[in-house]
Scaffold this active site. Structure first.
Site, PDB file in Angstrom:
ATOM      1  N   ASP A 141      32.241  45.011   3.116  1.00  0.00           N
ATOM      2  CA  ASP A 141      32.565  46.242   2.406  1.00  0.00           C
ATOM      3  C   ASP A 141      32.773  46.016   0.908  1.00  0.00           C
ATOM      4  O   ASP A 141      32.993  46.976   0.166  1.00  0.00           O
ATOM      5  CB  ASP A 141      33.800  46.915   3.014  1.00  0.00           C
ATOM      6  CG  ASP A 141      35.012  46.011   3.085  1.00  0.00           C
ATOM      7  OD1 ASP A 141      34.845  44.811   3.377  1.00  0.00           O
ATOM      8  OD2 ASP A 141      36.139  46.492   2.874  1.00  0.00           O
ATOM      9  N   HIS A 142      32.665  44.759   0.478  1.00  0.00           N
ATOM     10  CA  HIS A 142      32.831  44.458  -0.938  1.00  0.00           C
ATOM     11  C   HIS A 142      31.555  43.930  -1.596  1.00  0.00           C
ATOM     12  O   HIS A 142      31.533  43.769  -2.820  1.00  0.00           O
ATOM     13  CB  HIS A 142      33.962  43.450  -1.141  1.00  0.00           C
ATOM     14  CG  HIS A 142      35.310  44.022  -0.832  1.00  0.00           C
ATOM     15  ND1 HIS A 142      36.197  44.438  -1.801  1.00  0.00           N
ATOM     16  CD2 HIS A 142      35.914  44.263   0.359  1.00  0.00           C
ATOM     17  CE1 HIS A 142      37.296  44.906  -1.223  1.00  0.00           C
ATOM     18  NE2 HIS A 142      37.145  44.815   0.094  1.00  0.00           N
ATOM     19  N   ASP A 191      41.696  42.705  -2.021  1.00  0.00           N
ATOM     20  CA  ASP A 191      42.276  42.605  -0.681  1.00  0.00           C
ATOM     21  C   ASP A 191      43.269  41.449  -0.623  1.00  0.00           C
ATOM     22  O   ASP A 191      42.914  40.292  -0.903  1.00  0.00           O
ATOM     23  CB  ASP A 191      41.173  42.374   0.350  1.00  0.00           C
ATOM     24  CG  ASP A 191      40.306  43.605   0.551  1.00  0.00           C
ATOM     25  OD1 ASP A 191      40.332  44.485  -0.320  1.00  0.00           O
ATOM     26  OD2 ASP A 191      39.605  43.674   1.579  1.00  0.00           O
ATOM     27  N   HIS A 244      41.595  51.269  -1.292  1.00  0.00           N
ATOM     28  CA  HIS A 244      41.159  50.494  -0.120  1.00  0.00           C
ATOM     29  C   HIS A 244      41.807  51.064   1.141  1.00  0.00           C
ATOM     30  O   HIS A 244      42.288  50.340   2.007  1.00  0.00           O
ATOM     31  CB  HIS A 244      41.514  49.007  -0.290  1.00  0.00           C
ATOM     32  CG  HIS A 244      40.737  48.113   0.631  1.00  0.00           C
ATOM     33  ND1 HIS A 244      41.257  47.621   1.807  1.00  0.00           N
ATOM     34  CD2 HIS A 244      39.480  47.617   0.548  1.00  0.00           C
ATOM     35  CE1 HIS A 244      40.364  46.858   2.404  1.00  0.00           C
ATOM     36  NE2 HIS A 244      39.262  46.832   1.652  1.00  0.00           N
TER      37      HIS A 244
END
Length: 317
Positions: free
Chosen positions: A74-75, A220, A278
């Site tokens: 997702d990054h 994250d 996020h």
């Protein structure tokens, strides 16, 4: 402020994606673009990022540095399409790509397997340091990589303007009959020392200067304040807040933070403004995120797709 147009800006952050692992109908995976003096710095590149860049009118040709925090999909899954688009547009100048180890191998394998060669070179910088380190510098900006506490190697990024030169008091400069070298010295904050020993204090020659601004992207991470000194006093801080406080234990297990933890970090660091993002796809209503964070740190906003945050110019007294 929802701004669908990235207008000429001095220092503006635009959120391209604010969701965690799963996108939603309203939130794309993580990506941000930082516009400093019409230079665009891409921070993470989740799926669909190039569409968001076009939607919010970022200038693709002005993106020369991309910073990838870690290798969870997702990054960085949006990189494949974006890099291909650069090539289709005829890009020739190099692209600098910063990430933890492994990304170079992945990209080379993909573009080799598909036989889609790129029309430009990529300069890879692998992030391996266990402590904060400066990784990029140009004429007006420095970028630091800051290790996060996640399930795999992960880094946040600190974008700091270099100190501005002082503005000069023209009448004082004329009265003192400063030479060109002396003017340069005065703009740098130096006192002027004449051959006869006379000293002209710098404060008599200057009117002040703009303060250097700082944006910190805390990617994250489980809560930790090991590097809080590097964040202290930042104008703008993005700190992930994947879960509400009720999921504190699960957040720790998965290497993420809660609303209250993000707020506590911002409070300890003494930042001016906090952005949280996020968000887990399990949450449809984000109002509780804002409320929980504001109960500890009031100067907070949600990272909503398309939302822009500008750090205004400030002057030293």
């Amino acid at each position: 402020m929802n701004d669908k147009h990235l207008l000429a800006s001095d220092f503006k952050l635009t959120i391209l994606g604010s969701s965690s692992a799963l996108p939603t109908s309203e939130r794309n995976p993580t990506a941000q673009v930082l516009n400093i003096r019409e230079r665009f710095f891409l921070i993470d590149c989740g799926e669909g990022t190039q569409i968001q860049l076009r939607k919010y009118r970022a200038r693709l040709g002005k993106i020369n540095q991309i910073f990838i925090s870690h290798l969870h999909g997702d990054h960085f899954y949006g990189l494949f399409g974006l890099l291909s688009t650069f090539s289709l547009l005829g890009r020739k100048h190099p692209l600098q790509l910063f990430s933890p180890p492994g990304l170079k191998k992945i990209l080379l394998q993909v573009f080799t397997s598909t036989q889609d060669g790129l029309s430009y070179p990529i300069e890879f910088t692998e992030l391996k340091n266990a402590a904060p380190e400066w990784i990029f510098e140009n004429d007006f900006l420095k970028v630091m990589a800051i290790p996060m506490k996640h399930r795999i190697a992960c880094y946040g990024f600190k974008f700091t303007e270099k100190e501005h030169l002082y503005n000069l008091n023209k009448s004082a400069i004329q009265e003192a009959k400063l030479t060109i070298p002396e003017i340069h010295a005065a703009r740098s904050g130096e006192d002027i020392v004449r051959e006869n020993g006379r000293i002209i204090p710098n404060k008599q020659l200057i009117l002040g200067r703009r303060k250097a601004r700082t944006y910190v992207y805390y990617a994250d991470t489980a809560y930790h304040d090991e590097w809080i000194s590097e964040v202290a006093g930042a104008d703008l801080l993005y700190h992930e807040a994947t879960f509400l406080e009720e999921k504190k234990d699960f957040a720790h297990q998965t290497g993420h933070s809660t609303t209250r933890q993000a707020a506590e970090f911002a409070q300890k660091a003494g930042v001016e403004k906090l952005i949280i993002g996020h968000f887990s796809s399990r949450y449809k209503n984000l109002t509780p995120f804002l409320e929980e964070t504001q109960s500890i740190f009031p100067h907070v906003e949600l990272a909503e797709d398309g939302k822009s945050f500008e750090i205004p110019c400030k002057w030293e007294e």
